[in-house]
Design a protein around this motif. Structure first.
Motif, PDB file in Angstrom:
ATOM      1  N   ASN A  17       0.848  -1.166   0.025  1.00 41.07           N
ATOM      2  CA  ASN A  17      -0.130  -0.029  -0.180  1.00 41.07           C
ATOM      3  C   ASN A  17       0.836   1.230  -0.008  1.00 41.07           C
ATOM      4  N   ARG A  43       2.668   1.514  -3.473  1.00 40.10           N
ATOM      5  CA  ARG A  43       1.383   2.279  -4.380  1.00 40.10           C
ATOM      6  C   ARG A  43       1.400   3.704  -4.145  1.00 40.10           C
ATOM      7  N   SER A  83       4.704   5.737  -4.961  1.00 40.41           N
ATOM      8  CA  SER A  83       4.846   5.606  -6.592  1.00 40.41           C
ATOM      9  C   SER A  83       3.844   6.721  -7.011  1.00 40.41           C
ATOM     10  N   ARG A  84       2.796   6.465  -6.682  1.00 37.51           N
ATOM     11  CA  ARG A  84       1.549   7.442  -7.413  1.00 37.51           C
ATOM     12  C   ARG A  84       1.886   8.930  -7.061  1.00 37.51           C
ATOM     13  N   LEU A 130       8.155   4.303  -9.609  1.00 33.42           N
ATOM     14  CA  LEU A 130       7.838   3.051  -9.024  1.00 33.42           C
ATOM     15  C   LEU A 130       9.365   2.785  -8.432  1.00 33.42           C
TER      16      LEU A 130
END
Length: 118
Positions: free
Chosen positions: A19, A22, A25-26, A37
């Motif tokens: 989580n 993610r 990275s976003r 990433l």
């Protein structure tokens, strides 16, 4: 530390490495487009004190992340999103597989330089 709306929903459920990876990275997509990433993995490896390559293992991705470490990763991500090079934030750059201490007084080694040194 600045939180996005999706961060608040993640705070109500158990934060895992996957989580957090993610989310970081976003958040890095703008300044590190195409490499978000990789940069997020570098940040999490540093904060969680794990080898970079271990962040691809399913068992590691399912691990819970302590709240203070998640906050540290978000702080670093926020600074990187503002354009500060991750190497200066972490004060470390891997070069030829070895970690080198870097400060804003030195240039960050480029990947092309590794090819020349081989």
């Amino acid at each position: 530390i600045i939180f996005s709306p999706s961060d608040f929903s993640m705070m109500t459920r158990r934060m895992t490495v996957a989580n957090l990876l993610r989310s970081c990275s976003r958040d890095l997509r703008g300044p590190y487009d195409g490499q978000s990433l990789l940069v997020a993995k570098e940040i999490l490896a540093f904060v969680l004190e794990l080898p970079y390559h271990s962040l691809s293992r399913h068992a590691v991705l399912k691990r819970p992340v302590p709240t203070l470490r998640a906050a540290a990763a978000r702080g670093i991500t926020s600074a990187a999103r503002e354009g500060r090079p991750v190497e200066y934030i972490l004060q470390q750059k891997l070069f030829c597989g070895l970690p080198f201490h870097v400060t804003e007084d030195v240039l960050i080694p480029r990947p092309e330089t590794e090819l020349l040194s081989d």
